[in-house]
Structure formats: C-alpha cells, structure tokens
Design an enzyme around this catalytic site. Sequence first.
Site, PDB file in Angstrom:
ATOM      1  N   HIS A 188      -4.043  19.216 -14.080  1.00 18.31           N
ATOM      2  CA  HIS A 188      -3.651  19.002 -15.560  1.00 18.31           C
ATOM      3  C   HIS A 188      -4.390  19.653 -16.377  1.00 18.31           C
ATOM      4  CE1 HIS A 188      -1.139  15.513 -13.698  1.00 18.31           C
ATOM      5  NE2 HIS A 188      -0.439  15.983 -14.900  1.00 18.31           N
ATOM      6  N   ARG A 294       3.075  13.399 -22.998  1.00 17.43           N
ATOM      7  CA  ARG A 294       2.353  12.854 -22.016  1.00 17.43           C
ATOM      8  C   ARG A 294       1.494  11.868 -22.667  1.00 17.43           C
ATOM      9  NH1 ARG A 294       2.506  18.258 -19.504  1.00 17.43           N
ATOM     10  NH2 ARG A 294       2.947  18.193 -17.111  1.00 17.43           N
ATOM     11  N   ARG A 330       7.155   9.983 -22.638  1.00 13.25           N
ATOM     12  CA  ARG A 330       7.047   9.392 -21.315  1.00 13.25           C
ATOM     13  C   ARG A 330       5.996   8.322 -21.306  1.00 13.25           C
ATOM     14  NH1 ARG A 330       4.575  13.015 -16.442  1.00 13.25           N
ATOM     15  NH2 ARG A 330       2.723  12.975 -17.496  1.00 13.25           N
ATOM     16  N   GLU A 429      10.683  12.826  -9.667  1.00 10.65           N
ATOM     17  CA  GLU A 429       9.532  13.341  -9.079  1.00 10.65           C
ATOM     18  C   GLU A 429       9.272  13.007  -7.904  1.00 10.65           C
ATOM     19  OE1 GLU A 429       6.256  13.469 -12.615  1.00 10.65           O
ATOM     20  OE2 GLU A 429       7.247  11.289 -12.428  1.00 10.65           O
ATOM     21  N   ASN A 452       6.353  19.612 -10.613  1.00  7.85           N
ATOM     22  CA  ASN A 452       4.923  19.476 -10.106  1.00  7.85           C
ATOM     23  C   ASN A 452       4.847  18.243  -9.107  1.00  7.85           C
ATOM     24  OD1 ASN A 452       4.833  21.421 -12.530  1.00  7.85           O
ATOM     25  ND2 ASN A 452       3.808  19.861 -13.491  1.00  7.85           N
ATOM     26  N   ASP A 453       5.217  16.978  -9.672  1.00 13.78           N
ATOM     27  CA  ASP A 453       5.127  16.108  -8.298  1.00 13.78           C
ATOM     28  C   ASP A 453       6.075  16.058  -7.291  1.00 13.78           C
ATOM     29  OD1 ASP A 453       2.708  14.677  -8.991  1.00 13.78           O
ATOM     30  OD2 ASP A 453       3.647  13.825 -10.798  1.00 13.78           O
ATOM     31  N   ARG A 463      -1.252  18.493  -5.019  1.00 12.60           N
ATOM     32  CA  ARG A 463      -1.173  19.848  -5.955  1.00 12.60           C
ATOM     33  C   ARG A 463      -2.362  20.365  -6.689  1.00 12.60           C
ATOM     34  NH1 ARG A 463       1.751  16.312 -10.998  1.00 12.60           N
ATOM     35  NH2 ARG A 463       0.841  17.822 -12.754  1.00 12.60           N
ATOM     36  N   CYS A 500      11.103  19.295 -16.699  1.00  8.37           N
ATOM     37  CA  CYS A 500       9.865  19.517 -17.544  1.00  8.37           C
ATOM     38  C   CYS A 500       8.523  19.800 -16.708  1.00  8.37           C
ATOM     39  CB  CYS A 500       9.716  17.997 -18.482  1.00  8.37           C
ATOM     40  SG  CYS A 500       9.461  16.800 -17.262  1.00  8.37           S
TER      41      CYS A 500
HETATM   42  C1  PEP Z   1       5.569  16.691 -13.139  1.00 10.90           C
HETATM   43  O1  PEP Z   1       5.224  16.245 -12.288  1.00 10.90           O
HETATM   44  O2  PEP Z   1       6.333  17.837 -12.978  1.00 10.90           O
HETATM   45  C2  PEP Z   1       5.384  16.217 -14.538  1.00 10.90           C
HETATM   46  C3  PEP Z   1       5.905  17.070 -15.563  1.00 10.90           C
HETATM   47  O3  PEP Z   1       4.534  15.300 -14.853  1.00 10.90           O
HETATM   48  P1  PEP Z   1       2.810  15.726 -14.566  1.00 10.90           P
HETATM   49  O4  PEP Z   1       2.622  17.099 -14.565  1.00 10.90           O
HETATM   50  O5  PEP Z   1       2.359  15.009 -15.891  1.00 10.90           O
HETATM   51  O6  PEP Z   1       2.635  14.811 -13.484  1.00 10.90           O
HETATM   52 MG    MG Z   2       4.524  14.080 -12.804  1.00 13.08          MG
END
Ligand code: PEP
Ligand code: MG
Length: 551
Positions: A188, A294, A330, A429, A452-453, A463, A500
């Site tokens: 992040h 976020r 979110r 996710e 991402n998740d 990650r 996203c």
């Molecule tokens: C994701 O997991 O792709 C996402 C957009 O949420 P975050 O990166 O905040 O976990």
């Molecule tokens: Mg996520």
Amino acid sequence: MTTISGKAVSGGIAIGKLYYYNHKRGEPIQRLISDPEREVKRFYQARAVAISQIQQLYLKALQRVGEQPSLIFQVHQVMLEDMDFEDSIINIIRNEKTNAEYAVYRAAKQMSHMISTIDDPYLQERSADVIDSAYALMDALCGREIEENMEEGPVILAAYELMPSETLRLEQEQLLGFITNQGSINSHSAILARNMGVPAVAQIPEGLEKHNGETIVLNGLTGEVIFSPSDEALLQAKEQQKEYQREQELLKTQLGLENITKDGQSIKLLANINSVGDLSTVLQNEAEGIGLFRSEFLYFGKDRPPSEEEQFIVYRTMAKRMEGKRVIVRTLDIGADKQADYFNLPKEENPALGYRAIRMCLDRPDLFRTQLRAFYRASAYGNLSLMIPLVISVEEIRAVKRLIEHIKTELREEHKLFAEHVDFGVMIETPAAVMISDWLAKEVDFFCIGTNDLTQFTLAADRQNPKLESIYNSHHPAILRMIRMTADAIHKEGKWIGICGELAADTSLTETFLALGIDELSMSPSAILEVRKKVRSLNMSNREKILRELQ
Ligand code: PEP
Ligand code: MG
C-alpha cells in the site's frame, strides 16, 4: 559514487537530501535541534497519546485476561507519568538540544539501569518495564517525527519499511521521493507513492541510515539509487528528470479527448484515491469519477476512529466536488498491512487472511454503523455508491443490507436527508467471490475487481513479499479467466463491472479488458491519461481471438 539497484515502484526522478526515518526498535538517531521548546511540546503531546493507548490496552486486557495480568499496563502508565522520568527527559532535551525520541531513550536507559542495581527482585523486574513504556512513548513520537523534521525542506525519505499510516502523515510538498529496504510494487505504501505522484524505490539493501543528510539520486523508473553522485551523474539525472517532465507534459495533449477506441468502443476511466486532498489531481486528469475511495485512510494518524461527523464531512466534500460524477466509497478495509494502533488488534500469523475488512465490520457493528450513517447522510449531496471489500459469501451481503435498512429507518426518524437509492457493489477479491459471482450478481448493482488481493489469494502469493514478485503475476491465466467469469456473471444480470486493482492501469491489458467488456477501470489519477492514450490507439478487431484464448 555508488549505484544500488532496487525495485522501481513509482515513476519519476528525484534529486535531493536523504532523510532517514528510524522507526525500528533500537537506539534512535540523536539529532541536534534548534528549538528545544518545540521538542518539549512534542514530548508532552506524545506522552498523552501513549498514555491513552496504554489505558485502552489495560481495559481490553481486563476484559480478556482479568485483573492480575492486566496490572502491568497500569505500571506502564505510572512510569510514563513519573515526574523524575519526565524531568530527566526534559533536562536532556534542553541541556543537550537533542530530539525528544533520543532524550526518552537515554532517560529510560538511565532509569532502568538505576532500578536494576537495587537489591529487590520485584524492582529489578520493573527495569524492563521502563524500557517497554519508553518504547510506547517513542512510537507515539515517531508518528509526528516525519512531519516535524521535514519542515527543514523537501527530502527523499528513507526507511526500513513504511506503513500506509506513516506514509499518509507526510506532507506531500516536503517529499521528493521514498526509498525503503522492504516493500513491493503492490504494497500500500507503493500504491500511495504512485497516488501522490512521488518517485519511489523499494528493496534497497540495508544501510540507508549511513547516508542520512547526503544528496542522492533516486530513479523511480529504473529502480537505481545513486549515493554520493559525481557531478556528471547529477547532470545526467537532471537531464532525465527534464525528459520525464517533458513526457508528462506531452500526455497533457490527451486532455479533453474521449476514452474511445478507433472503432468506437468506449470505457470509463476513474480514479482511486485515499483522501480528499487527492481530488484536485482527480479533476486535473479528467477522471470520470472516483472508482475507489479507500476509506480506511480516514482511520489513520489518529488515536481513535473518525466520528460520524468527521466522516460525513469527507464523504459530502467528495460528493459535492465531483458534481454528479460517481464516487465509490469502499467501506473500512483495515487489517493486514493497514493498521491503526488504537484498534489493538491481536497479532496474527496470516493477517492478510485474517480479521479484516467486512469480517471486522460485521463483528464491530458500532464501528460499521458510524461509517454507514455518515455515508448515507452524505449520499444526499451527490452521486455516492457503496462498495464492500473482501466478500466471500451472499450472507455477508445480506447482513450489510439489513444493517443499511436499520440505518435508513433511523435517519428517516431523525428527519435526516439521504438518497433512497445508492448503487451497492462488492469487490471481487477472493476466489470464493469469483466462484459465486452468479449469486452475488443478483444481490448487487455492480462488481469491482480488486486484482491486488485477487492475485495474492488465487496464486497463494503474499502481495507484500518481495521474494514472490515473479510468482505474484496478475497476468496469470487464472486471474484473466476469473475476470472473464466475473464479467460474464454480472453482465448476464444487465449490470456493470469495473477493475480497481493496480492491473487497471496496465496498458498491456487494456485491449483484453475492452474485449471482455469491462465497463470501467479505476487507477491512480496520474495513470489516467496514459491509459486514455492506449484506448484511443486501439482497434478491437482482435476481440474474438482474445476471448477464445481466455476460454
Ligand atoms: C485490491 O485488492 O485490488 C484493491 C483495490 O484493494 P486494496 O489494494 O486496497 O487491497
Ligand atoms: Mg484489496
């Protein structure tokens, strides 16, 4: 001159002084300061924060383990309030003109040494507690340390690792770039650096503290960091910096154009943001809305969760500033690498798979209700949508909907304004959400894929772990097939889907996303014009071939 290669995680070139931020437990760096009274004030502020955190820990421990084992927190509080300890810290700050963290550390060492020499086993044990409570104080001081020291002028911030909560406290104008020993492209803090438009390099071998105060060159495009650069290297870096700025300028020719392919397929491009401070870059880059706010970032940098009123003001500001464009909020996704100390969450072996996001919200209705009330009250002022993270079941969605109905009834009774219909969506996710996407699609208005998740859970690859970067591959056919499956499920219900995660900005996949009929892509505001350029260069004659490959 030494050049070290790390991982490029946010583009751009920075030339400037390195400032090493030390938040690891150990001896803090001693710094001479010009204004001891300001340090004294910092000490008092941090002590108040540390004491309130210790009180919360005491109450929590009391509930969990009872009176006797919890007393330790009272002992810690007594130590932090001890007048001799306080005097000793203030004397060190004033006499030696030193920073508060160092003074706390020195005073704690002295006191613990003194106690350990007393011939009493109980008191000897307490000497370790002095050090422990001093660390609570140093941690509280660290929260402010970055901002305070960066008043001197813009710097390149170096740290072992930066937590999102720490990154967020930084004054953007004071930051030229980041370098960390840890971190990866999907952590992040890296996402934040890209959002801030600040160059960043991760995974530089340890030893950054040795370069504190030196001028360095950081290349967020190649991952190279040059320590003690020669005049020639400096000159070259300045040229590269100009070239990068020229490219950024060139992208501005995309302003005012539509996000449409040569053969007429259009796609919406929205922005991911973490604070209202990002709204100006969102508007400058012509985002068609906010595809991901976020909201957990509202919970950082505080000693308590944000109140309903505080959250209401933020959501209303976004709704109004975006003037009818969609803003997707979110709900709280705290946990894993996003932590706020006052939640006092127990340490977990696998925090990414742990007590976080919607699981925690449903378990803590007090917290969740405050957020939902603030959100619904703000919904009267613009086009807000609500999105739930880390969903794995239909039951979770129904539980959220029941809570929403209660909140709407409450607001009605209180004669508070809110929008009767708000688009309601889930983040896809987890592999579970993909596999039941046909059921979920019936329950919601939209899906948004958090790649991402989804990548970390599908490929069983953390990650955050730099060693797994070659395995953590969002282009893996499993991920692309999952995107297809999810898109088909929601389109069957006549509803829409966005992406996203960081993959949304990956222009090597723009054509695939268009072929799959993805309705919107949401990304760092600074990536929008590059993706627009890509969309406009495409002709979708390969659509059938791309779809066949994802069968
Ligand atoms: C994701 O997991 O792709 C996402 C957009 O949420 P975050 O990166 O905040 O976990
Ligand atoms: Mg996520």
